[in-house]
Design a protein around this motif. Sequence first.
Motif, PDB file in Angstrom:
ATOM      1  N   ILE A 292       0.867  -1.188   0.000  1.00  0.00           N
ATOM      2  CA  ILE A 292       0.000   0.000   0.000  1.00  0.00           C
ATOM      3  C   ILE A 292       0.897   1.229   0.000  1.00  0.00           C
ATOM      4  O   ILE A 292       1.821   1.312   0.804  1.00  0.00           O
ATOM      5  N   ASP A 293       0.644   2.169  -0.882  1.00  0.00           N
ATOM      6  CA  ASP A 293       1.219   3.512  -0.866  1.00  0.00           C
ATOM      7  C   ASP A 293       1.306   4.119  -2.256  1.00  0.00           C
ATOM      8  O   ASP A 293       0.808   5.213  -2.476  1.00  0.00           O
ATOM      9  N   GLY A 294       2.009   3.430  -3.181  1.00  0.00           N
ATOM     10  CA  GLY A 294       2.361   4.079  -4.441  1.00  0.00           C
ATOM     11  C   GLY A 294       3.712   4.733  -4.313  1.00  0.00           C
ATOM     12  O   GLY A 294       3.936   5.837  -4.822  1.00  0.00           O
ATOM     13  N   HIS A 295       4.633   4.075  -3.615  1.00  0.00           N
ATOM     14  CA  HIS A 295       5.989   4.579  -3.378  1.00  0.00           C
ATOM     15  C   HIS A 295       6.677   4.894  -4.709  1.00  0.00           C
ATOM     16  O   HIS A 295       6.490   4.202  -5.709  1.00  0.00           O
ATOM     17  N   ASP A 296       7.508   5.938  -4.688  1.00  0.00           N
ATOM     18  CA  ASP A 296       8.208   6.358  -5.900  1.00  0.00           C
ATOM     19  C   ASP A 296       9.081   5.249  -6.486  1.00  0.00           C
ATOM     20  O   ASP A 296       9.305   5.210  -7.701  1.00  0.00           O
ATOM     21  N   LEU A 297       9.592   4.352  -5.646  1.00  0.00           N
ATOM     22  CA  LEU A 297      10.460   3.277  -6.115  1.00  0.00           C
ATOM     23  C   LEU A 297       9.689   2.015  -6.490  1.00  0.00           C
ATOM     24  O   LEU A 297      10.301   1.030  -6.903  1.00  0.00           O
ATOM     25  N   GLY A 298       8.364   2.046  -6.346  1.00  0.00           N
ATOM     26  CA  GLY A 298       7.561   0.865  -6.640  1.00  0.00           C
ATOM     27  C   GLY A 298       7.711   0.395  -8.071  1.00  0.00           C
ATOM     28  O   GLY A 298       7.802  -0.816  -8.336  1.00  0.00           O
ATOM     29  N   GLU A 299       7.722   1.332  -8.996  1.00  0.00           N
ATOM     30  CA  GLU A 299       7.844   0.955 -10.401  1.00  0.00           C
ATOM     31  C   GLU A 299       9.206   0.334 -10.679  1.00  0.00           C
ATOM     32  O   GLU A 299       9.325  -0.609 -11.473  1.00  0.00           O
ATOM     33  N   LEU A 300      10.234   0.837 -10.016  1.00  0.00           N
ATOM     34  CA  LEU A 300      11.580   0.328 -10.223  1.00  0.00           C
ATOM     35  C   LEU A 300      11.695  -1.148  -9.850  1.00  0.00           C
ATOM     36  O   LEU A 300      12.361  -1.926 -10.545  1.00  0.00           O
ATOM     37  N   VAL A 301      11.015  -1.552  -8.773  1.00  0.00           N
ATOM     38  CA  VAL A 301      11.096  -2.947  -8.321  1.00  0.00           C
ATOM     39  C   VAL A 301       9.918  -3.780  -8.818  1.00  0.00           C
ATOM     40  O   VAL A 301       9.800  -4.949  -8.476  1.00  0.00           O
ATOM     41  N   ALA A 307      -2.253   2.376  -4.588  1.00  0.00           N
ATOM     42  CA  ALA A 307      -1.646   3.705  -4.561  1.00  0.00           C
ATOM     43  C   ALA A 307      -2.564   4.727  -3.909  1.00  0.00           C
ATOM     44  O   ALA A 307      -3.766   4.769  -4.183  1.00  0.00           O
ATOM     45  N   GLN A 308      -1.975   5.556  -3.062  1.00  0.00           N
ATOM     46  CA  GLN A 308      -2.715   6.631  -2.399  1.00  0.00           C
ATOM     47  C   GLN A 308      -2.054   7.973  -2.689  1.00  0.00           C
ATOM     48  O   GLN A 308      -0.839   8.053  -2.839  1.00  0.00           O
ATOM     49  N   PRO A 337      -9.812   7.308  -1.441  1.00  0.00           N
ATOM     50  CA  PRO A 337      -9.728   5.931  -1.930  1.00  0.00           C
ATOM     51  C   PRO A 337      -8.315   5.648  -2.443  1.00  0.00           C
ATOM     52  O   PRO A 337      -7.467   6.540  -2.496  1.00  0.00           O
ATOM     53  N   THR A 338      -8.082   4.391  -2.824  1.00  0.00           N
ATOM     54  CA  THR A 338      -6.812   4.020  -3.446  1.00  0.00           C
ATOM     55  C   THR A 338      -7.084   3.399  -4.811  1.00  0.00           C
ATOM     56  O   THR A 338      -8.223   3.064  -5.138  1.00  0.00           O
ATOM     57  N   VAL A 339      -6.022   3.253  -5.586  1.00  0.00           N
ATOM     58  CA  VAL A 339      -6.128   2.669  -6.917  1.00  0.00           C
ATOM     59  C   VAL A 339      -5.167   1.492  -7.013  1.00  0.00           C
ATOM     60  O   VAL A 339      -3.983   1.616  -6.648  1.00  0.00           O
ATOM     61  N   LEU A 340      -5.665   0.354  -7.482  1.00  0.00           N
ATOM     62  CA  LEU A 340      -4.811  -0.818  -7.673  1.00  0.00           C
ATOM     63  C   LEU A 340      -3.897  -0.578  -8.873  1.00  0.00           C
ATOM     64  O   LEU A 340      -4.369  -0.328  -9.986  1.00  0.00           O
ATOM     65  N   VAL A 341      -2.592  -0.660  -8.635  1.00  0.00           N
ATOM     66  CA  VAL A 341      -1.596  -0.540  -9.701  1.00  0.00           C
ATOM     67  C   VAL A 341      -0.916  -1.909  -9.827  1.00  0.00           C
ATOM     68  O   VAL A 341      -0.114  -2.291  -8.981  1.00  0.00           O
ATOM     69  N   GLU A 342      -1.276  -2.641 -10.873  1.00  0.00           N
ATOM     70  CA  GLU A 342      -0.733  -3.994 -11.059  1.00  0.00           C
ATOM     71  C   GLU A 342       0.619  -3.935 -11.755  1.00  0.00           C
ATOM     72  O   GLU A 342       0.759  -3.348 -12.827  1.00  0.00           O
ATOM     73  N   ARG A 343       1.599  -4.578 -11.149  1.00  0.00           N
ATOM     74  CA  ARG A 343       2.919  -4.708 -11.747  1.00  0.00           C
ATOM     75  C   ARG A 343       3.352  -6.179 -11.649  1.00  0.00           C
ATOM     76  O   ARG A 343       2.516  -7.062 -11.462  1.00  0.00           O
ATOM     77  N   GLY A 344       4.631  -6.422 -11.731  1.00  0.00           N
ATOM     78  CA  GLY A 344       5.099  -7.795 -11.847  1.00  0.00           C
ATOM     79  C   GLY A 344       5.234  -8.572 -10.565  1.00  0.00           C
ATOM     80  O   GLY A 344       5.622  -9.746 -10.605  1.00  0.00           O
ATOM     81  N   SER A 345       4.918  -7.985  -9.406  1.00  0.00           N
ATOM     82  CA  SER A 345       5.132  -8.720  -8.154  1.00  0.00           C
ATOM     83  C   SER A 345       3.949  -9.603  -7.763  1.00  0.00           C
ATOM     84  O   SER A 345       4.032 -10.326  -6.768  1.00  0.00           O
ATOM     85  N   THR A 346       2.847  -9.542  -8.510  1.00  0.00           N
ATOM     86  CA  THR A 346       1.719 -10.442  -8.235  1.00  0.00           C
ATOM     87  C   THR A 346       1.381 -11.233  -9.488  1.00  0.00           C
ATOM     88  O   THR A 346       1.479 -10.731 -10.609  1.00  0.00           O
ATOM     89  N   GLY A 347       0.982 -12.464  -9.278  1.00  0.00           N
ATOM     90  CA  GLY A 347       0.607 -13.339 -10.380  1.00  0.00           C
ATOM     91  C   GLY A 347      -0.216 -14.503  -9.852  1.00  0.00           C
ATOM     92  O   GLY A 347      -0.467 -14.614  -8.645  1.00  0.00           O
TER      93      GLY A 347
END
Length: 357
Positions: A292-301, A307-308, A337-347
């Motif tokens: 939870i957050d939307g951290h600036d480094l989230g996309e990098l990892v 995301a909030q 509210p928050t928004v789900l940002v799907e990246r490669g860490s879930t499958g």
Amino acid sequence: MRRVDPSRSAGAQSAAMVPGIEDVARVAGVSTATVSRALRGLPNVNALTRARVREVAAELGYVASPSAVSLASGRTRTIGLISPRIRRWFFANVIEGAERTLRERGFDVLLYTFNADLPSSRAAVDPEVLRRRVDGVLVVGLPLAPEEMDALRALGQPLVCIGWGGYGQVTVRLDDRGTAEAATQHLIALGHTRIAHITGAPEDIAPWSPPVERAGGYRAAMTEAGLPVDPALEAHGNFDVAGGRAATRDLLDRAPDVTAIFAASDEMAMGAILALRDAGRRVPEDVSVIGIDGHDLGELVGLTTMAQPADEQGAAAAQIVLDMIAGAAPPPELVYPTVLVERGSTGPAPSAPRAVD
């Protein structure tokens, strides 16, 4: 926030170079009291005199000092901001949003921070350091005891909490429970049934606080899906990377068959990914991770996250406290509210449990 420019020393500008209120009064042919009333827009100054004073002040480059304005108005044009920490992502972004809004409106920020890494032993918030120094107070992400809240209210200044509230106080916060439910449901929809949760510190038990609400949302989603709520699948990560890493190691020792981890912050989720790599687990093939957050480094990892808009929450809280100073009635609560940002860490959940050495 208040900053001092050492290059502008007292000797850099002599008093003779800086026009004062006496200079404006002399050139305009009025008293200093009339200059003060005219520039502050007070009554008992006729329109021609007011225009003349403003014209002379502009020609001379005279600007009333903030301290003089504060003394005359009874306002400090400063907002106290209480925060247990400033370096973590949420706090840094909230503070930045609040400070930007206040600065744009001519207000300064007085930051009151302290070490809250050990909540059970931290010193109580002392509102006396803010008395007669601020026009309002913002409290960022710090669960307060009832007596601390009462002491802050006794200042008689507008008070807004960010990220945590309670006791009927005006609050700007995240939909923590709904966000946690959505994060857990995302993992369940991917077929995961052994889902672990990393929360804050053991001392984080205050009602209405994010760790308590997020843990509640996780358990509610598990129960709704007919999945057991297993205490062995919950661990404390202290809302930082190191804590998330240590918590994940403990989880893998207790429940090596876990296939997904929901961390209550992105920083703990990043720590979880590091621990999984340490253990030879692939993300997301063996274990999925969401934060939870939307951290600036989230996309990098490649971190999947809820995301909030932390900076928007800080800006909104600052605007509310300014509106309260102006006499407006605040909303009792502003929930984001928050928004789900799907990246490669879930499958998808693995089709068969991974062999454990």
